[in-house]
Design an enzyme around this catalytic site. Sequence first.
Site, PDB file in Angstrom:
ATOM      1  N   ASP A 334       0.844  -1.194   0.000  1.00 32.81           N
ATOM      2  CA  ASP A 334       0.000   0.000   0.000  1.00 32.81           C
ATOM      3  C   ASP A 334       0.879   1.244   0.000  1.00 32.81           C
ATOM      4  O   ASP A 334       1.922   1.298   0.673  1.00 32.81           O
ATOM      5  CB  ASP A 334      -0.910  -0.012   1.226  1.00 32.81           C
ATOM      6  CG  ASP A 334      -1.936   1.109   1.189  1.00 32.81           C
ATOM      7  OD1 ASP A 334      -2.151   1.686   0.100  1.00 32.81           O
ATOM      8  OD2 ASP A 334      -2.517   1.417   2.238  1.00 32.81           O
ATOM      9  N   GLU A 337       2.102   2.798   3.220  1.00 32.70           N
ATOM     10  CA  GLU A 337       3.195   2.163   3.936  1.00 32.70           C
ATOM     11  C   GLU A 337       4.569   2.670   3.494  1.00 32.70           C
ATOM     12  O   GLU A 337       5.582   2.302   4.095  1.00 32.70           O
ATOM     13  CB  GLU A 337       3.142   0.652   3.739  1.00 32.70           C
ATOM     14  CG  GLU A 337       1.936  -0.007   4.366  1.00 32.70           C
ATOM     15  CD  GLU A 337       1.933   0.138   5.879  1.00 32.70           C
ATOM     16  OE1 GLU A 337       2.974  -0.150   6.503  1.00 32.70           O
ATOM     17  OE2 GLU A 337       0.898   0.545   6.432  1.00 32.70           O
ATOM     18  N   ASP A 369      -2.707  -3.692   4.083  1.00 27.69           N
ATOM     19  CA  ASP A 369      -1.432  -3.022   3.801  1.00 27.69           C
ATOM     20  C   ASP A 369      -0.572  -3.794   2.808  1.00 27.69           C
ATOM     21  O   ASP A 369       0.205  -3.185   2.072  1.00 27.69           O
ATOM     22  CB  ASP A 369      -0.650  -2.827   5.112  1.00 27.69           C
ATOM     23  CG  ASP A 369      -1.388  -1.933   6.090  1.00 27.69           C
ATOM     24  OD1 ASP A 369      -2.020  -0.953   5.630  1.00 27.69           O
ATOM     25  OD2 ASP A 369      -1.352  -2.211   7.304  1.00 27.69           O
ATOM     26  N   GLU A 400      -2.654  -6.994   7.386  1.00 24.94           N
ATOM     27  CA  GLU A 400      -2.840  -5.686   8.033  1.00 24.94           C
ATOM     28  C   GLU A 400      -1.710  -5.531   9.047  1.00 24.94           C
ATOM     29  O   GLU A 400      -1.577  -6.326   9.981  1.00 24.94           O
ATOM     30  CB  GLU A 400      -4.199  -5.613   8.724  1.00 24.94           C
ATOM     31  CG  GLU A 400      -4.470  -4.303   9.438  1.00 24.94           C
ATOM     32  CD  GLU A 400      -4.726  -3.145   8.494  1.00 24.94           C
ATOM     33  OE1 GLU A 400      -4.499  -1.988   8.903  1.00 24.94           O
ATOM     34  OE2 GLU A 400      -5.142  -3.384   7.339  1.00 24.94           O
ATOM     35  N   ARG A 401      -0.890  -4.508   8.850  1.00 24.58           N
ATOM     36  CA  ARG A 401       0.291  -4.307   9.699  1.00 24.58           C
ATOM     37  C   ARG A 401      -0.003  -3.266  10.772  1.00 24.58           C
ATOM     38  O   ARG A 401      -0.552  -2.199  10.476  1.00 24.58           O
ATOM     39  CB  ARG A 401       1.453  -3.854   8.813  1.00 24.58           C
ATOM     40  CG  ARG A 401       2.738  -3.518   9.552  1.00 24.58           C
ATOM     41  CD  ARG A 401       3.704  -2.930   8.558  1.00 24.58           C
ATOM     42  NE  ARG A 401       4.910  -2.427   9.154  1.00 24.58           N
ATOM     43  CZ  ARG A 401       5.658  -1.467   8.644  1.00 24.58           C
ATOM     44  NH1 ARG A 401       5.296  -0.892   7.511  1.00 24.58           N
ATOM     45  NH2 ARG A 401       6.753  -1.072   9.236  1.00 24.58           N
TER      46      ARG A 401
END
Length: 619
Positions: A334, A337, A369, A400-401
Site C-alpha cells: 500500500d 506504507e 497493507d 494488516e500491519r
Amino acid sequence: MPTDQVCLGRKRPVPSCPNPLFLQWLTELRDSAKEKGLKTQYVYQKAINSLKKYPLPLKNGKEAKILQNFGDGICKILDERLQKHYRENGEGPHNMASSKQMEEPQKEPSGNLSEHMKQTQKEVRKEKGTKKKREYVPQKKSGGYAVLLTLYRHTQMPGSKGFMFRNELQTEAQPLCEKSFTVPDLGSKYTAWSSVSTLIQKDLLVKTHNPARYSLTDQGLALAEKLDSEESGMAKEHVEQMSEEEDSQDGPDVVDLTSEEEDEEEQEDKESWWVETVPVVSSERLATALSVNQARAHISESDATGKSQTLESGRTATSWHLPPGSYDIVLCVDVIETTGGSSGRKQELVKELQRNCVTFDIRKLNVGDFLWVAREKVTPVPGQLRPPVGKELVLDYIIERKRMDDLCGSIIDGRFREQKFRLKRCGLRKPIYLVEECGSAAAHLSLPESTLQQAIVNTQVVDGFFVKRVQDVKESAAYLTIMTRYLQKLYHNCTLFCRSRELEGDGGDESEQTANLSCSLMAFTEFNYGAIKNKCQTVREVFARQLMQISGVSGDKAAAVLEHYSTVSSLLQAYDQCSSESEKEKLLSSIKYGKLKRNLGPALSRTIYQLYCTRGPLS
C-alpha cells in the site's frame, strides 16, 4: 318445458387493433428474437401488449413513443419498416394511419387534383432540403467499437446474464481495441473507456445498478449486430486469402496445419507438438499457419452455431484463466506504507525488500497493507510505447500491519473493529495481522499493555485471523520475503481461474483447490473496487454499522441481529407488535451469535431498544 337458450347479457365484439401493420411487425420481431434465444423477445412482447390496448391509429413510429414499453429503438425500427412499406405499396388506405390528411386525397374531386399534387411536391422538396441525421458508428478498433462488440457477443452466449460489470467488460474488450481501457496515452488524460459516455448519450448503452452493470439498448443491439457481421465477413475473407497464399507456396519448410478439422483439445495438442518438435520451421511461417488454422476452426464453428466470435474475446470475463508459467507472484504494498509519517522508517521497509530481491509493486490498496497478485506475463508489442496491460488475480492472503502505538490509537478511535470487519468482508480467505512489538515503546502508551495483548488474542481466537508478532521493520520485511517465496512455490504449478464475487460467491476451500492444481481467485480491479471504504452502501450495511457503534456489539452480534431484522424499519415493526415494555426490552435477548451460539443477553437487548425507541436524549 321448452329448452330455450338463455342469454344473460350482451357480448360486446372485441375491437380489432387499429394499427395492424405495427402489430404484425412487432410480432415478427418477437418471433425472430425468440428463435435466436434473445431476451429482447420480452421487450417486444410488452410493446405488443401496449399496442393492443391503444384504441387510436398511429401515423408513424415516432407517435408510438407515447405508449408504454416503446423506446427510441423500437420506434426507429417501425419507422424504417413503414417507409419501406410506403415505397413498395404506396401511401394508401391499407396502412394503419387513418388521419384526415391521408383520407383527403381519396375524397377530393378531380378538379382539386392539381392543387393536391402541388402540395405533395412542396412536402417532397422540404424532405429533400432537410439533411438526414447521420447515424453514429464508432470507428473500428476504438473503445466504443470494442465495447459494443463485446456486449453483443456476450448476449449471444447460452446462459448469458444480459449485462457485464466494468471489470469484465474492460478485460474482454481490450483485445478488440488499440488503446488501453485503463492507461491513458502519453500527453492525454483520456482512455478507451471514455467512449462509454458517448455510447450512453447516443442511447446505445445503458448503465444501471451499483456496482455498475452495462447492457445494450435495442438500438445498440442492432448496431452491434451490424458491426459483428461486418467483422466476421472481413475475417472470413482474410482467412481465405491467407489460405490461398499458403496453398500457392511450395518448399520443404511449409507446414500444413489446416488439413483436418478436429476438436479444440486435439487442435491445441497438435499445435503445441508442432511448436516443440519442428525447429526447422521459421517462426513467421509457423505463426501464420497457426493463425490460419485457428481462424478457420473459429469460422467453421461460428457458421455452425450462428455466432461469430473471435478466439480471445469470445470468452466471458469470469472464465479466463492463467496456466502455470504464464504469471508471476508479485507483492503489492500500500502506498501509505511507503509515504507520510516517519518516512525514514517506511523507506527502510522498501530498502529491506529490495535488498532481499523481492518483486513488489507500490499501489493504492483500499483494504489491508500488503497482499499478493498473480500478474500475467506480457511481451512488449513492437511500435507501442507501453506493453499491454497484464491481467491480475489476487491471492487469498492479505496482511494488516500494526505497530503497538498504531494499535492503541485504532482501539481508541474505533478503527480497530472497523478494519477487522472490512478485512473479513473483502473476499480473501487468509487475513493476517502483523503486529510489531516495538520493544519497550508499548509501556508509554495511553492504554495498558494487558489491554493491547487481550485485543491481539481476541483477533486470533475470536475473529479467526492469523497473528504474526515481530520486533521491528526488518523482521516485518523478512516475514514478507518468506511469505512471497512460499506463495511462489505454493502456486508454482497451479492453473488460476478468475471468479466474480457478484456471480459466484467466494469460492470453495483453497487447500482442496491447490491440491488439485487449480485455484479460483478474484481479479484485482474487482477486489479493490469492492473494498472502497466510502462507496454507496445498502440499508442493511448502514444498519450493521449503526449497531457496531454500540458498546459491546461486535461484528458477529450485528450479523446475528441482521439475520432476524435486516433493516431498522423491520426492527421497529417488531417492537410495535410487542404488548409490554418488558417484552420490547427482551426482544433481542435470545438471539444466538457466534460459533458458540450464545445469547445476546437482556442488557444488550435493552440498550438497542433504548437507542431506537427512546424519544429525546438517552439518560
